[in-house]
Scaffold this motif. Structure first.
Motif, PDB file in Angstrom:
ATOM      1  N   SER A  76      35.288  46.354  54.705  1.00 46.95           N
ATOM      2  CA  SER A  76      36.623  46.330  54.109  1.00 46.95           C
ATOM      3  C   SER A  76      36.725  45.282  52.999  1.00 46.95           C
ATOM      4  CB  SER A  76      37.665  46.041  55.188  1.00 46.95           C
ATOM      5  OG  SER A  76      37.432  44.766  55.785  1.00 46.95           O
ATOM      6  N   LYS A  77      35.913  44.253  53.078  1.00 48.67           N
ATOM      7  CA  LYS A  77      35.966  43.185  52.088  1.00 48.67           C
ATOM      8  C   LYS A  77      35.128  43.500  50.850  1.00 48.67           C
ATOM      9  CE  LYS A  77      35.011  38.244  51.502  1.00 48.67           C
ATOM     10  NZ  LYS A  77      34.522  37.000  52.172  1.00 48.67           N
ATOM     11  N   ASN A  78      33.896  43.973  51.073  1.00 49.21           N
ATOM     12  CA  ASN A  78      32.960  44.161  49.954  1.00 49.21           C
ATOM     13  C   ASN A  78      32.568  45.615  49.700  1.00 49.21           C
ATOM     14  OD1 ASN A  78      32.691  41.287  49.501  1.00 49.21           O
ATOM     15  ND2 ASN A  78      31.378  41.212  51.327  1.00 49.21           N
ATOM     16  N   GLY A  79      33.052  46.546  50.518  1.00 51.19           N
ATOM     17  CA  GLY A  79      32.752  47.951  50.296  1.00 51.19           C
ATOM     18  C   GLY A  79      31.591  48.446  51.145  1.00 51.19           C
ATOM     19  N   PHE A  80      31.536  49.756  51.314  1.00 55.43           N
ATOM     20  CA  PHE A  80      30.508  50.390  52.143  1.00 55.43           C
ATOM     21  C   PHE A  80      29.116  50.200  51.564  1.00 55.43           C
ATOM     22  CE2 PHE A  80      28.011  53.911  53.834  1.00 55.43           C
ATOM     23  CZ  PHE A  80      28.393  53.957  55.167  1.00 55.43           C
ATOM     24  N   PHE A  81      29.018  50.267  50.244  1.00 50.92           N
ATOM     25  CA  PHE A  81      27.713  50.185  49.592  1.00 50.92           C
ATOM     26  C   PHE A  81      27.436  48.783  49.037  1.00 50.92           C
ATOM     27  CE2 PHE A  81      28.805  54.709  49.333  1.00 50.92           C
ATOM     28  CZ  PHE A  81      27.667  55.276  49.873  1.00 50.92           C
ATOM     29  N   GLN A  82      27.966  47.777  49.663  1.00 53.09           N
ATOM     30  CA  GLN A  82      27.731  46.416  49.203  1.00 53.09           C
ATOM     31  C   GLN A  82      26.240  46.069  49.298  1.00 53.09           C
ATOM     32  OE1 GLN A  82      28.582  43.190  52.199  1.00 53.09           O
ATOM     33  NE2 GLN A  82      29.870  44.793  53.106  1.00 53.09           N
ATOM     34  N   GLY A  83      25.751  45.405  48.254  1.00 52.89           N
ATOM     35  CA  GLY A  83      24.363  44.973  48.245  1.00 52.89           C
ATOM     36  C   GLY A  83      23.353  46.062  47.975  1.00 52.89           C
ATOM     37  N   TYR A  84      23.790  47.294  47.762  1.00 55.04           N
ATOM     38  CA  TYR A  84      22.848  48.386  47.508  1.00 55.04           C
ATOM     39  C   TYR A  84      22.236  48.233  46.113  1.00 55.04           C
ATOM     40  CZ  TYR A  84      23.763  51.286  51.613  1.00 55.04           C
ATOM     41  OH  TYR A  84      23.832  51.774  52.888  1.00 55.04           O
ATOM     42  N   ASN A  85      20.940  48.389  46.042  1.00 55.24           N
ATOM     43  CA  ASN A  85      20.221  48.378  44.772  1.00 55.24           C
ATOM     44  C   ASN A  85      19.113  49.424  44.829  1.00 55.24           C
ATOM     45  OD1 ASN A  85      18.204  47.194  46.383  1.00 55.24           O
ATOM     46  ND2 ASN A  85      18.851  45.114  45.818  1.00 55.24           N
ATOM     47  N   GLN A  86      18.249  49.420  43.855  1.00 54.24           N
ATOM     48  CA  GLN A  86      17.183  50.424  43.827  1.00 54.24           C
ATOM     49  C   GLN A  86      16.278  50.329  45.049  1.00 54.24           C
ATOM     50  OE1 GLN A  86      15.180  49.904  40.075  1.00 54.24           O
ATOM     51  NE2 GLN A  86      16.768  50.971  38.923  1.00 54.24           N
ATOM     52  N   LEU A  87      15.980  49.109  45.475  1.00 49.04           N
ATOM     53  CA  LEU A  87      15.115  48.924  46.638  1.00 49.04           C
ATOM     54  C   LEU A  87      15.763  49.487  47.899  1.00 49.04           C
ATOM     55  CD1 LEU A  87      12.515  47.721  47.794  1.00 49.04           C
ATOM     56  CD2 LEU A  87      13.728  45.554  48.094  1.00 49.04           C
ATOM     57  N   THR A  88      17.065  49.292  48.030  1.00 43.54           N
ATOM     58  CA  THR A  88      17.771  49.817  49.199  1.00 43.54           C
ATOM     59  C   THR A  88      17.684  51.335  49.261  1.00 43.54           C
ATOM     60  OG1 THR A  88      19.341  47.979  48.991  1.00 43.54           O
ATOM     61  CG2 THR A  88      19.942  49.783  50.460  1.00 43.54           C
ATOM     62  N   TRP A  89      17.874  51.985  48.115  1.00 41.34           N
ATOM     63  CA  TRP A  89      17.805  53.446  48.091  1.00 41.34           C
ATOM     64  C   TRP A  89      16.385  53.941  48.366  1.00 41.34           C
ATOM     65  CZ3 TRP A  89      21.855  56.271  48.759  1.00 41.34           C
ATOM     66  CH2 TRP A  89      23.109  55.810  48.341  1.00 41.34           C
ATOM     67  N   ILE A  90      15.382  53.180  47.941  1.00 42.29           N
ATOM     68  CA  ILE A  90      13.994  53.540  48.254  1.00 42.29           C
ATOM     69  C   ILE A  90      13.775  53.511  49.764  1.00 42.29           C
ATOM     70  CG2 ILE A  90      11.588  52.763  48.079  1.00 42.29           C
ATOM     71  CD1 ILE A  90      12.198  51.848  45.240  1.00 42.29           C
TER      72      ILE A  90
END
Length: 300
Positions: free
Chosen positions: A232-246
């Motif tokens: 609720s504070k930073n969003g569902f996809f907080q901290g997501y980057n290319q490495l996270t999607w990999i």
């Protein structure tokens, strides 16, 4: 199957498994500015993508007809609620297991995790004997004992490592407990799922859609309970980057977290390799090395 295809499949399997462990470990220990991505949300995203992949496979099997796809999903899922509910138990365990693997890799180095997690071969064998009435020979039990002994030796600290391990004894214990719990959950849920597959005539793709549906629900419950404030504070996809999607994509392409049996368990328990496309579950390693290539060939 040609020899070249077997070796290519084996290479892909090794690359996928190794890449997932290393990237997941690196993504959980990388120091960067801003909030780190939440493992609970990554599990949910992976489940949703797995559902989409299985729907594409059902769509292909339905001769690329949306009407036929809708009819299959309606007849096999909505019109069979009790059959669908059977998947809630293994799905919940799989969701817990996926989260535990993130915890394990956040507290253990990749090599220790990878070796220790092979105990799922032992737990799968034990549950197969108790739940599926499979019988193992002397050499098969001996192989499992040697595996367990090897894992025990890996966990035994050397004198040169005592000082460094004492500083992080708490996190090492948490990681070890997480991976051991994941091994037991992997063995039970996998054998339970295999038992369901043998008792029904629904396709594995449909079963995996059902698993993903419940997995997404359980995963979202975990997000709300444990990380609801952060989301609720930073969003569902907080901290997501290319490495996270990999990492998320590798969770889909590697039939890992999640395991009726690994290729090595199949070699121990099943002298003859099973039919590849009919027995595949996206949560487990392929029953034989070439199976990953068959999945891509079947999809495209």
């Amino acid at each position: 199957m040609s020899t070249n295809l077997k070796y290519l499949s084996l290479g892909i399997l090794v690359f996928q498994t190794t890449s997932l462990v290393l990237t997941m470990r690196y993504s959980r220990t990388l120091k960067e500015e801003g909030p780190r991505y939440l493992s609970s949300t990554a599990v949910v995203v992976a489940e949703l993508l797995k559902i989409m992949a299985c729907i594409l496979l059902v769509y292909k099997d339905s001769k690329c007809s949306l009407r036929a796809l809708n009819r299959v999903l309606h007849d096999e899922i909505l019109n069979k609620p009790m059959e669908t509910l059977k998947l809630a138990i293994p799905s919940g365990i799989y969701t817990l297991q996926n989260n535990l693997l993130y915890v394990a890799l956040s507290n253990l180095d990749a090599a220790t995790y990878q070796v220790t997690y092979q105990l799922k071969i032992l737990t799968t064998a034990l549950f197969s004997v108790s739940m599926l009435s499979k019988k193992l020979g002397v050499y098969q039990w001996l192989s499992l004992v040697i595996l367990m002994t090897g894992v025990a030796f890996v966990q035994w600290p050397s004198d040169s490592q005592l000082d460094s391990k004492e500083l992080s004894a708490g996190s090492q214990f948490v990681g070890l407990m997480a991976v051991l719990t994941a091994c037991f959950s992997s063995g039970f849920a996998g054998v339970y799922f295999e038992k369901i597959l043998k008792e029904t005539k629904q396709s594995v793709w449909i079963r995996n859609i059902q698993l993903g549906f419940f997995g997404s629900i359980f995963g979202l419950m975990g997000v709300y309970i444990y990380d609801g404030e952060l989301v609720s504070k930073n969003g569902f996809f907080q901290g997501y980057n290319q490495l996270t999607w990999i990492v998320v994509v590798l969770q889909i392409s590697v039939c890992h977290p999640v395991a009726t049996s690994t290729s090595r368990v199949q070699e121990i328990l099943l002298p003859q390799p099973p039919d590849l496309l009919k027995c595949w579950d996206y949560r487990r390693e392929p029953p034989c090395p070439a199976h990953t290539v068959y999945i891509f060939l079947n999809l495209f």
